[in-house]
Scaffold this motif. Structure first.
Motif, short mmCIF file in Angstrom:
data_model
loop_
_atom_site.label_atom_id
_atom_site.label_comp_id
_atom_site.label_asym_id
_atom_site.label_seq_id
_atom_site.Cartn_x
_atom_site.Cartn_y
_atom_site.Cartn_z
N UNK A 1 0.83 -1.21 0.00
CA UNK A 1 0.00 0.00 0.00
C UNK A 1 0.86 1.25 0.00
N UNK A 2 1.94 1.23 0.79
CA UNK A 2 2.83 2.38 0.82
C UNK A 2 3.49 2.64 -0.53
N UNK B 1 -5.03 -3.14 -0.79
CA UNK B 1 -4.09 -3.77 0.13
C UNK B 1 -4.39 -3.40 1.58
N UNK B 2 -4.79 -2.17 1.81
CA UNK B 2 -5.12 -1.74 3.17
C UNK B 2 -6.32 -2.50 3.71
N UNK B 3 -7.24 -2.86 2.83
CA UNK B 3 -8.41 -3.63 3.28
C UNK B 3 -8.02 -4.99 3.84
N UNK C 1 0.16 -1.87 13.44
CA UNK C 1 -0.23 -2.09 12.04
C UNK C 1 -1.48 -1.29 11.70
N UNK C 2 -2.42 -1.21 12.62
CA UNK C 2 -3.63 -0.44 12.39
C UNK C 2 -3.31 1.05 12.29
N UNK C 3 -2.39 1.50 13.14
CA UNK C 3 -1.99 2.92 13.07
C UNK C 3 -1.38 3.24 11.71
#
Length: 352
Positions: free
Chosen positions: A132-133, A161-163, A173-175
């Motif tokens: 995602x990055x 990807x973030x999903x 990881x959530x942050x």
């Protein structure tokens, strides 16, 4: 397009220390093969938008540069299977050469399946953050060149990807997920504003505010979209919220002043319009006002008296069966009143 996420020295690339990167192929030039060398690429996703057989891939090299790979052959057997090219797998290409596609993007066009080796893998959730990055970085590069559609495509890929990063991945990881998602939402809104899709831009800004209610940039871009579709009051409110969160931002201050002036001008225009409509009503004759006005001619009061006298005179004369002259219009002030007679019924055909 380099991602602003650290993409080098990752454990998955330890097995590919001699791999070329896209920058090496760019130095050689388009369609110039790097003979005797190879490039190792990690698969981000298979793209379904353009090729129903999923022959197009989104890949990254070990520097985090994101590009496309198109396989220009029908059947890769016995060398590999298309289904093996999923997120987390590696594609190793011998004698690679850079290719420019019809949409202007660059990547690889693979014409010989025997020159391709697939190392099957699977991306875990932490790896999805890395993907995602890199996609976000690719989108930012397209924004820099004002390729809004390509940027939006990259941001959509990043969101996919973030999903995959769920709450089970843990707090850090959530942050990171929400931080990338916020940037993706804001940058997507920027692209949509440039494409004049303002309603969609507002939707992305609201989604960004759900991630971070204190995002001045989200309020500012939402105000820009609202101002563009003439939602002036909403734009002022958005700009005010942005200015409270970032009081020193000159762009926000300027936008707020512009929106407030637009609201003031609109109200002035509406006031003039209503005044004009009210003035026309005053200019129209008002029978009630004429009857009570002190300077009106006494003719309206004299007309009933003349009618009474005429009626008394008519009663003193003998009745006649037929009028000697046609009846005059009773609404004309100077016409002599006609004797009362029974009028013939109106013809039915004249009703309409």
């Amino acid at each position: 397009a380099m991602s602003d996420t650290a993409c080098a020295a990752l454990p998955t690339w330890d097995a590919h220390p001699d791999s070329l990167v896209f920058a090496d192929l760019d130095e050689l030039g388009l369609q110039t093969a790097a003979v005797g060398k190879h490039i190792s690429l990690e698969v981000l996703e298979r793209c379904m938008a353009h090729w129903p057989q999923s022959k197009q891939l989104r890949v990254i090299d070990r520097q985090g540069v994101v590009r496309n790979v198109f396989m220009h052959f029908e059947d890769p057997a016995p060398h590999f299977e298309f289904d093996d090219m999923r997120a987390g797998s590696f594609v190793v290409v011998e004698d690679p050469k850079a290719h420019c596609f019809m949409d202007g993007s660059q990547g690889l066009r693979l014409e010989a399946p025997e020159a391709v080796r697939v190392i099957v893998g699977k991306a875990d959730r932490a790896r999805r953050l890395f993907y995602a990055g890199c996609e976000k970085g690719d989108g930012n590069a397209f924004v820099g060149t004002q390729k809004w559609d390509k940027a939006i495509e990259a941001y959509v890929s990043a969101s996919k990807h973030l999903d995959m990063v769920t709450e089970e991945c843990g707090g850090e990881a959530i942050r990171q997920r929400d931080e990338i998602r916020l940037a993706v939402r804001l940058n997507t809104a920027l692209c949509l504003c440039h494409k004049r899709k303002y309603k969609e831009a507002i939707t992305n800004c609201k989604a960004a505010l759900q991630l971070n209610p204190d995002s001045a940039k989200a309020y500012f871009r939402m105000g820009e979209a609202q101002f563009a579709i003439n939602e002036l009051d909403n734009a002022v409110q958005s700009y005010l919220a942005a200015s409270q969160l970032s009081p020193e931002d000159k762009a926000i201050k300027k936008a707020l002043v512009t929106a407030q002036k637009a609201v003031k001008d609109r109200k002035a225009t509406e006031s003039k319009m209503f005044q004009g409509m009210f003035g026309k009503k005053e200019a129209a004759p008002d029978p009630a006002a004429d009857a009570s006005a002190p300077h009106v001619s006494p003719a309206p009061d004299a007309a009933p008296a003349a009618a009474v006298a005429a009626e008394a005179s008519a009663e003193a004369q003998p009745p006649t069966l037929e009028p000697s002259a046609p009846a005059q219009d009773p609404e004309k002030p100077h016409a002599k009143p006609a004797p009362k007679i029974q009028r013939p019924p109106v013809a039915r055909g004249m009703r309409d």
